[in-house]
Design a protein around this motif. Structure first.
Motif: not given
Length: 173
Positions: A62-64, A72-79, A94-101, A130-136
């Protein structure tokens, strides 16, 4: 001629199988949730043998993303998060990365010396930006080259197979 071709193909398949059979896997097995500002460390012991390559991966269930209100608008950036490696007392960014499902894979080839016989092994750290992830299922997989002597003996045996068959036919006749 067919016997030589068959034994050559068999030798190549056995060599490929022998290299892949030495892949190492350390599995954490934990399900973990991280939010922005939280961190997690993965500890991997050193391996027997010499790694030729290494990859670190974990499965994101899971990720958000992070929501930011702009007028008045909301901007959503990836986790996203930062990966660090620790070998002894040193910490290396090492590096910064955006996560994906699904599976997230990262190459660690510049840390092969730490995996090849260092008694401390390798520690990887993940700090969420930023954001949150659930991983295993965090894994460290590496391909270890087989011993050259073993490979030479196996190749010699494969080359000798057609001759052994021919000798067996001669003895029967």
């Amino acid at each position: 001629m067919k016997a030589k071709l068959f034994s050559g193909i068999l030798a190549v398949l056995l060599l490929v199988t022998a290299v892949n059979a030495h892949a190492l896997k350390y599995d954490s097995g934990n399900t973990t949730t991280l939010s922005a500002g939280q961190s997690y460390t993965f500890n991997f012991p050193s391996a027997k043998g010499n790694f030729n390559s290494a990859k670190f991966s974990f499965d994101v269930d899971q990720l958000s993303g992070a929501s930011t209100k702009i007028g008045s608008s909301t901007l959503t950036s990836p986790a996203s998060g930062q990966l660090f490696a620790s070998n002894g007392s040193g910490l290396t960014y090492l590096f910064t990365t955006d996560f994906h499902l699904g599976k997230n894979v990262f190459k660690l080839n510049k840390f092969l010396p730490e995996l090849n016989g260092n008694t401390a092994g390798l520690t990887l750290g993940l700090l969420m930006d930023r954001g949150s992830i659930t991983f295993d299922s965090a894994r460290l997989r590496g391909t270890v080259a087989p011993e050259p002597i073993s490979m030479a003996l196996m190749a010699a045996g494969m080359v000798g197979l057609p001759f052994a068959r021919r000798l067996k036919k001669t003895i029967r006749a």
